[in-house]
Design an enzyme around this catalytic site. Structure first.
Site, PDB file in Angstrom:
ATOM      1  N   CYS A 127       0.813  -1.220   0.000  1.00  0.00           N
ATOM      2  CA  CYS A 127       0.000   0.000   0.000  1.00  0.00           C
ATOM      3  C   CYS A 127       0.849   1.274   0.000  1.00  0.00           C
ATOM      4  O   CYS A 127       0.566   2.217  -0.752  1.00  0.00           O
ATOM      5  CB  CYS A 127      -0.948   0.000   1.201  1.00  0.00           C
ATOM      6  SG  CYS A 127      -0.154  -0.423   2.776  1.00  0.00           S
ATOM      7  N   HIS A 161      -3.340   6.338   4.502  1.00  0.00           N
ATOM      8  CA  HIS A 161      -1.933   6.613   4.789  1.00  0.00           C
ATOM      9  C   HIS A 161      -1.549   8.024   4.325  1.00  0.00           C
ATOM     10  O   HIS A 161      -2.118   8.555   3.361  1.00  0.00           O
ATOM     11  CB  HIS A 161      -1.027   5.635   4.050  1.00  0.00           C
ATOM     12  CG  HIS A 161      -1.060   4.232   4.554  1.00  0.00           C
ATOM     13  ND1 HIS A 161      -1.710   3.849   5.703  1.00  0.00           N
ATOM     14  CD2 HIS A 161      -0.491   3.094   4.043  1.00  0.00           C
ATOM     15  CE1 HIS A 161      -1.542   2.548   5.888  1.00  0.00           C
ATOM     16  NE2 HIS A 161      -0.811   2.068   4.889  1.00  0.00           N
TER      17      HIS A 161
END
Length: 394
Positions: A185, A302
């Site tokens: 990710c 994130h």
């Protein structure tokens, strides 16, 4: 058609007659998300007799559930779908297209007749069942780290290096499957912003600091963050099962194992995957990458601070223009109002946001830039990227 699983049987769920899709989240046990609810008479263009047969492995996890959400949102064409999980999760009910389905236990026979298998059940499951699925003719898009650094397996971000998987298609196959790896990710979110600039001026060195959400550790970690937050606010000792220390109102070095070189495994994923992905597109493995990964008490998106050093000069204005024209990116860079990307703004969104675009004052001659990037870890950092890979197979 009865949408239940017979004992020891395997069924392809083909919801042509049902118009909506909903799932229950494990970190919100009493909630149901309704992803789409058109009129009962509506005909879904994604449900096509000539579409591929799809399996979702790890369907009860956070990313597995997001797979289903993205398939629905993007009208991915498929003729039927098989929902697979561990023996522990087998038998659970999911509502798909207004019908209740029983999750099936993952077995080798699960992949018979499957064209595309979307995996997000952890590395050990991928290593065991990924090759099995390929042997039975499925194209596996794997979200784990199991095959990412295998030189024979393409590691793909469609906006970055789709050519790495150009030789793999559903049509024209002679019963032979294939593996395609979904990057980590943090790598996906970082390279969505860095790659357009790399194409223009060639990045020779990249330093990344990540601020990673609970979702990267799974649905149980998201649930624990919520639980800890309530406990701390109530003056109670926080429950620490997923992480070995307090997560709520705290941050700490990423919980991945620390290696002998002092970097942890998460940081080395970003280093190695960046080199492999860019090498597949530009045949250049020499980019220098350093990363520091931090776990922060954010639910599902994130954030990353990215410092780039270029071979060729690149002005701030040119960089902003390049990023504004890049697919899958949105520029949020309003200095006057101090508005820049935030994890909250990109949560449950497809696009990665980039801002704080500025010259690196430590480098002369417009050879360096600083960026701040945010992206949804479950969506573009996992499920969306995998579905975009699957779309390239059609």
């Amino acid at each position: 058609m009865q949408a239940t699983t017979a004992a020891h049987g395997y069924h392809l769920f083909s919801p042509f007659s049902s118009p909506s899709f909903s799932i229950s989240l494990p970190f919100a046990k009493t909630s149901t998300i309704r992803l789409r609810n058109p009129a009962a008479a509506a005909v879904r263009m994604s449900l096509r007799e000539d579409g591929p047969s799809v399996a979702v492995v790890g369907v009860t996890g956070a990313v597995g559930q997001e797979f289903l959400s993205v398939l629905s949102d993007r009208d991915f064409p498929y003729r039927n779908i098989r929902l697979l999980a561990s023996r522990r999760s087998a038998g659970k009910q999911l509502t798909f297209e207004d019908r209740n389905y029983t999750v099936e236990e993952l077995r080798p026979e699960s992949f018979d007749g499957i064209d595309i298998a979307l995996f997000s059940a952890g590395g050990s499951i991928s290593k065991e069942f990924g090759p099995v699925a390929v042997e039975r003719g499925s194209i596996v898009v794997d979200n784990s780290s199991a095959f990412r650094m295998d030189p024979e397996v393409p590691l793909v971000i469609p906006e970055v290096n789709s050519e790495a998987m150009a030789h793999i298609k559903i049509k024209g196959r002679s019963g032979k499957g294939a593996l395609i790896a979904n990057p980590n990710c943090s790598t996906i979110i970082c390279l969505m912003a860095a790659t357009p600039l790399h194409r223009h001026a060639k990045v020779v060195r990249m330093v990344v600091s990540t601020y990673q959400a609970a979702s990267g550790a799974g649905a149980a970690a998201m649930e624990e963050l919520v639980q800890q937050t309530r406990e701390v606010l109530d003056g109670k000792e926080p429950t620490c099962k997923i992480f070995k220390q307090q997560y709520a109102f705290n941050l700490f070095s990423h919980n991945a194992a620390v290696l002998s070189n002092g970097y942890n495994e998460e940081e080395m994923k970003l280093v190695k995957e960046t080199r492999k992905i860019w090498a597949s597109a530009w045949n250049d493995k020499n980019v220098k990458v350093s990363a520091t990964c931090i776990r922060v008490p954010v639910m599902r998106a994130h954030a990353e601070s990215v410092n780039l050093q270029f071979e060729k000069p690149l002005s701030e204005d040119t960089a902003r223009h390049i990023l504004e024209g890049a697919t899958g990116l949105v520029v949020v860079d309003d200095r006057d109002s101090n508005r820049f990307p935030t994890p909250l703004d990109v949560s449950s969104k497809d696009d990665v946001a980039v801002g704080r675009i500025r010259q690196d004052l430590s480098q002369d001659g417009n050879l360096g830039l600083d960026l701040f990037v945010c992206g949804d870890q479950i969506r573009k950092g996992a499920a969306l990227n995998a579905i975009q890979i699957a779309e390239k197979l059609l």
